[in-house]
Each structure stands twice: as structure tokens, then as C-alpha cells.
Design an enzyme around this catalytic site. Structure first.
Site, PDB file in Angstrom:
ATOM      1  N   GLU A 190     -12.866   6.196   2.207  1.00  0.00           N
ATOM      2  CA  GLU A 190     -13.108   6.426   0.886  1.00  0.00           C
ATOM      3  C   GLU A 190     -15.235   7.074   0.812  1.00  0.00           C
ATOM      4  O   GLU A 190     -15.343   6.189   1.869  1.00  0.00           O
ATOM      5  CB  GLU A 190     -13.918   5.895  -0.810  1.00  0.00           C
ATOM      6  CG  GLU A 190     -13.516   6.503  -1.236  1.00  0.00           C
ATOM      7  CD  GLU A 190     -13.843   5.358  -2.902  1.00  0.00           C
ATOM      8  OE1 GLU A 190     -13.684   5.805  -3.581  1.00  0.00           O
ATOM      9  OE2 GLU A 190     -13.194   3.831  -2.518  1.00  0.00           O
ATOM     10  N   ASP A 242      -7.926  -4.803  -4.540  1.00  0.00           N
ATOM     11  CA  ASP A 242      -8.413  -3.569  -3.296  1.00  0.00           C
ATOM     12  C   ASP A 242      -7.254  -3.332  -2.835  1.00  0.00           C
ATOM     13  O   ASP A 242      -7.606  -2.031  -2.314  1.00  0.00           O
ATOM     14  CB  ASP A 242      -8.945  -5.131  -2.566  1.00  0.00           C
ATOM     15  CG  ASP A 242     -10.565  -5.368  -2.838  1.00  0.00           C
ATOM     16  OD1 ASP A 242     -11.277  -4.223  -4.419  1.00  0.00           O
ATOM     17  OD2 ASP A 242     -11.030  -6.497  -3.192  1.00  0.00           O
ATOM     18  N   ASP A 247     -10.054   0.362   2.091  1.00  0.00           N
ATOM     19  CA  ASP A 247     -11.025  -0.016   1.137  1.00  0.00           C
ATOM     20  C   ASP A 247     -12.338  -0.965   1.637  1.00  0.00           C
ATOM     21  O   ASP A 247     -11.399  -2.181   1.743  1.00  0.00           O
ATOM     22  CB  ASP A 247     -10.089  -0.355  -0.337  1.00  0.00           C
ATOM     23  CG  ASP A 247     -11.588  -0.737  -1.854  1.00  0.00           C
ATOM     24  OD1 ASP A 247     -12.013   0.404  -1.785  1.00  0.00           O
ATOM     25  OD2 ASP A 247     -11.190  -2.023  -1.900  1.00  0.00           O
ATOM     26  N   CYS A 276       3.520   4.034  -9.677  1.00  0.00           N
ATOM     27  CA  CYS A 276       4.284   4.508 -10.108  1.00  0.00           C
ATOM     28  C   CYS A 276       3.109   5.463 -10.236  1.00  0.00           C
ATOM     29  O   CYS A 276       3.066   6.663 -11.331  1.00  0.00           O
ATOM     30  CB  CYS A 276       4.745   3.622 -11.224  1.00  0.00           C
ATOM     31  SG  CYS A 276       3.145   3.256 -12.526  1.00  0.00           S
ATOM     32  N   CYS A 335       0.736  -3.278 -14.724  1.00  0.00           N
ATOM     33  CA  CYS A 335       1.247  -1.591 -15.088  1.00  0.00           C
ATOM     34  C   CYS A 335       1.653  -2.019 -15.996  1.00  0.00           C
ATOM     35  O   CYS A 335       2.808  -3.442 -16.319  1.00  0.00           O
ATOM     36  CB  CYS A 335       1.422  -1.360 -13.499  1.00  0.00           C
ATOM     37  SG  CYS A 335       1.323   0.526 -14.365  1.00  0.00           S
ATOM     38  N   CYS A 363       5.496   0.243 -14.797  1.00  0.00           N
ATOM     39  CA  CYS A 363       6.346  -0.365 -14.238  1.00  0.00           C
ATOM     40  C   CYS A 363       6.361  -2.013 -14.210  1.00  0.00           C
ATOM     41  O   CYS A 363       7.145  -2.669 -13.065  1.00  0.00           O
ATOM     42  CB  CYS A 363       6.070   0.028 -12.434  1.00  0.00           C
ATOM     43  SG  CYS A 363       4.535  -0.320 -11.962  1.00  0.00           S
ATOM     44  N   CYS A 411      -2.543   3.041 -10.787  1.00  0.00           N
ATOM     45  CA  CYS A 411      -1.462   2.382  -9.858  1.00  0.00           C
ATOM     46  C   CYS A 411      -0.443   2.702  -8.700  1.00  0.00           C
ATOM     47  O   CYS A 411       0.237   4.585  -8.523  1.00  0.00           O
ATOM     48  CB  CYS A 411      -0.198   2.226 -11.097  1.00  0.00           C
ATOM     49  SG  CYS A 411       0.909   0.768 -10.208  1.00  0.00           S
TER      50      CYS A 411
END
Length: 410
Positions: free
Chosen positions: A266, A348, A183, A322, A338, A341, A319
């Protein structure tokens, strides 16, 4: 697979005069051919080559015979390639951004002249160029094979380089890791899916000096010697930033490609990001696209699998543990707790793991069964785990969030 090997050299005073004459002739041939194409349709390489031969017989262009004819013909071939790319871009045959029409060359810009096998030779540590003489570059590394062409380059800071085109062979190096997702960002240049973070060099001091010199350049008279000195100083500062960035990107891309079998990045919309006037300068200095190009080229060299995921993948909104979708977050939010979970995720690192997951052929929503949630533009007030503390980086609990909510808007 072709590769370029670039070496710097320091010409003598006589060689500098010969190279200046060569660059001038190459520039005149390009500009004359381009000017003839402005009024009429593009005639093609063959007609331009015949026109060049006829122009050497005239009094105005008789001095073109003083230099080698190979760089002049290569200049016409490069113009032919530029027009071909322009026409293919107009017709939609060429992928990527629209290619603009070829432009005229200036004396103060980067100068280059290309020699093919018939006009140069490499004997030991000496490179011979037709009608230039013997040049002694600084051999930082050996050429792996006999070069097919060489380009003499003079940049804006009056530095001279020899760039050789060599047919390279793939290198087999065993990878330590199976895959990695990367990333890219501003404060931290690259965050890996394995948790490693890499920061880019600091260009702020050099950038500040460039701005000072540019203000000084704007006040000086055009054509004066002092203005030319200031222009050279600005060019040297720009080259220093470019060399520092290129060295950093080469080292990082080599490390990433040599250690991993599959590299996933990306697809960033850099051209759209630089339209933000507050971040345009910082984004341009990072060199995200150049890093992607280096990773792609070195992946082909080392036999790696290079992949790029869609830019519309919600890598920062899901996330990685999960698959729960918490929606779009503000850039100031750096960590998320989250709700599904109860795992606190760094923004990042979570995005890097999602990039690796999508690049390897998996989907976010397949991890979390029975989820009907859709990605929303904002976090809902009934999902308090989507909001975290931006400044401290510590997530707020559900009860703290509910007590801090203004119930007048419910």
C-alpha cells in the site's frame, strides 16, 4: 541492472591519514564549487572542472595535487547531478518530493570519495586505490563481476567501508505462491494476506540510551573533547539501530520476494504520518519506505511483479469475504464482525487480503452484489455489526450493542 556490494575494512594509521587528507580535499572541492554557484548562475560541470584545474596552480589550493584527481572530478560530477535533480524538481520533471538545493559538506558528517576504473584495481583479496595504497576489506561474499567504481566511506562513528558498483544479472527462482498482500503497521511490522505476522526488533533500549546521551551532549561545551566523545557514542548507537533495522528488512524482503510471484503493498503517506508528534519517532524507526525500496529492487532481480495500490483504497473499511463496507474505524478497534456474512475479521489481516485483492486487479464492491452502501466516516447506530470491543478484541453481538446504546440521542 546495477547492484552495490559493501565491505568493511580497517585501515592502518598511515592509511587513515591519507584517507583523511582525501576526504578533506573532496569536501573542499565540493564546497568551493558550491560557493561559486551561490552568487552567479550554475556554470555547469565543464567550467567547474576548468576552475578546479586553475585552483591547483594557486598557493591556497596547491595541496589538492597530493591526492588523486579522480575523486575530485567525481565530486564535481555528483554536484552537477545534484543541481540537475534540483532544477528538474523545480520544473516538475522529477517525480516524488521536492528536491532541495545542494548543501555544504561538514567535517563531522559522513565522508565519501569515489574512484573509477582508472584509479583502482582489485587483485585477489587486495584493493588498490591511487595514492592511498593496498586495502584489505573483509570479504563477506564474492563480487559477481568486475566492479565499475568503488566508493570509500567513513561514517559518523569512524567506520570505514568500500562500496563497489557491479553490473548484476537477474536470478530465476521458482515462486511458491502466486501473490501476497502486505499491510504494514507499528506493533506488528507486517501482516501478510496468508495470515502470517512479523514483528520488528525492539529499539526501545537503544533509543532510551540515545536520549540520555543527547541530553548529556546538550550540556557540554562546543568544541571540547568530551563533547566529541559523546557525539561518537551517539553515532555508534544510531548505527546499531540502523544496522539492526537494515538486517531485519533485508531478511524479510528476501523471504517475501523469493516465495511469491506478485508482491502488493500500500502506498503509505509516511511524510504526513510523521507530522504526528506522538508517533513520529516510532514510525521513523520502522523503515516502511526502505522496506518498499528493497522489495522493489529485489523483485527486479528475481523477476517478480511488484505492485503498489492507491493510498485512498478503503482496505480497512471493507470486508474481505463479502465486500460489505462498514465505514471508518478507530485505531483501537482491532476486530470487526461483518453484518452481511457474520464473519469476524481481524483488522490487519482483513486489510492485507484487501490489498492483495485490489493489487491483483479486483475491486471490493464487485464481490457483494446489490450493495448500495457507501463508505462513511463513522458507523451508524442502525449497523451494530460495525462496532467491536477494542480492548478484549471480541466482537459484541447485535442485541448487546442495542442494549448498550443510549436511546436519548435517537
Amino acid at each position: 541492472m546495477k547492484a552495490r556490494y559493501k565491505y568493511r575494512f580497517y585501515p592502518t594509521d598511515q592509511q587513515q591519514e591519507s584517507l583523511a587528507q582525501l576526504f578533506g580535499c573532496v569536501r573542499v572541492v565540493w564546497n568551493d564549487a558550491l560557493a561559486s554557484c551561490q552568487s552567479d548562475k550554475y556554470p555547469g560541470y565543464n567550467r567547474l572542472s576548468k576552475a578546479l584545474t586553475q585552483s591547483k596552480k594557486t598557493e591556497e589550493r596547491r595541496w589538492l595535487k597530493d591526492v588523486s584527481s579522480v575523486p575530485l572530478q567525481q565530486s564535481l560530477k555528483q554536484l552537477d547531478t545534484a543541481f540537475k535533480n534540483f532544477f528538474d524538481s523545480l520544473k516538475g520533471k522529477r517525480k516524488g518530493k521536492k528536491v532541495s538545493q545542494p548543501k555544504f559538506k561538514k567535517k563531522t558528517k559522513r565522508q565519501a570519495a569515489t574512484f573509477t576504473k582508472a584509479a583502482f584495481s582489485v587483485k585477489g583479496d587486495v584493493v588498490y586505490l591511487a595514492k592511498i595504497g593496498d586495502l584489505k576489506p573483509i570479504w563477506s561474499r564474492k563480487l559477481p563481476a568486475t566492479p565499475s567504481s568503488v566508493t570509500v566511506i567513513k561514517d559518523c562513528a569512524n567506520r570505514y567501508f568500500l562500496s563497489f558498483v557491479v553490473e548484476g544479472k537477474p536470478t530465476n527462482i521458482e515462486a511458491e505462491s502466486q501473490s501476497i498482500g502486505i499491510d504494514l503497521g507499528l506493533k506488528t511490522f507486517a501482516v501478510m494476506s496468508d495470515g502470517e505476522k512479523v514483528k520488528s526488533p525492539d529499539y526501545s533500549k537503544l533509543d532510551r540510551r540515545i536520549r540520555q546521551r543527547q541530553r548529556q551532549l546538550a550540556r557540554q561545551q562546543k568544541g571540547s573533547k568530551r563533547r566529541n566523545k559523546t557525539r561518537l557514542r551517539i553515532a555508534k548507537l544510531h548505527n546499531k539501530i540502523a544496522d539492526t533495522r537494515l538486517d531485519f528488512l533485508h531478511k524479510l524482503s528476501t523471504q517475501v520476494v523469493s516465495e511469491n510471484q506478485t508482491i502488493v503493498l500500500e502506498d503509505l503517506n509516511v511524510s504526513g504520518m510523521v507530522k504526528n508528534r506522538r508517533l513520529a519517532r516510532a514510525i521513523s524507526q520502522q523503515g516502511w519506505r526502505e522496506f518498499r525500496t528493497l522489495c522493489e529492487a529485489k523483485s527486479e532481480k528475481f523477476g517478480r511483479d511488484f505492485r503498489v495500490i492507491n493510498r485512498w483504497e478503503p482496505t480497512s473499511q471493507v470486508c474481505s469475504e463479502c465486500g460489505f463496507k462498514w465505514g471508518k474505524l478507530d485505531l483501537s478497534v482491532r476486530s470487526v464482525l461483518c453484518l452481511s456474512c457474520e464473519t469476524e475479521q481481524d483488522r490487519d489481516e482483513n486489510a492485507a487480503r484487501n490489498i492483495e485483492t485490489v493489487g491483483m486487479g479486483h475491486r471490493h464492491d464487485l464481490k457483494r452484489t446489490g450493495s448500495d452502501c457507501k463508505t462513511s466516516s463513522e458507523a451508524s447506530c442502525w449497523e451494530p455489526s460495525r462496532i467491536t470491543e477494542a480492548s478484549a478484541g471480541v466482537s459484541m453481538s447485535i442485541n448487546q450493542y442495542l442494549w448498550s446504546w443510549d436511546f436519548r440521542y435517537l
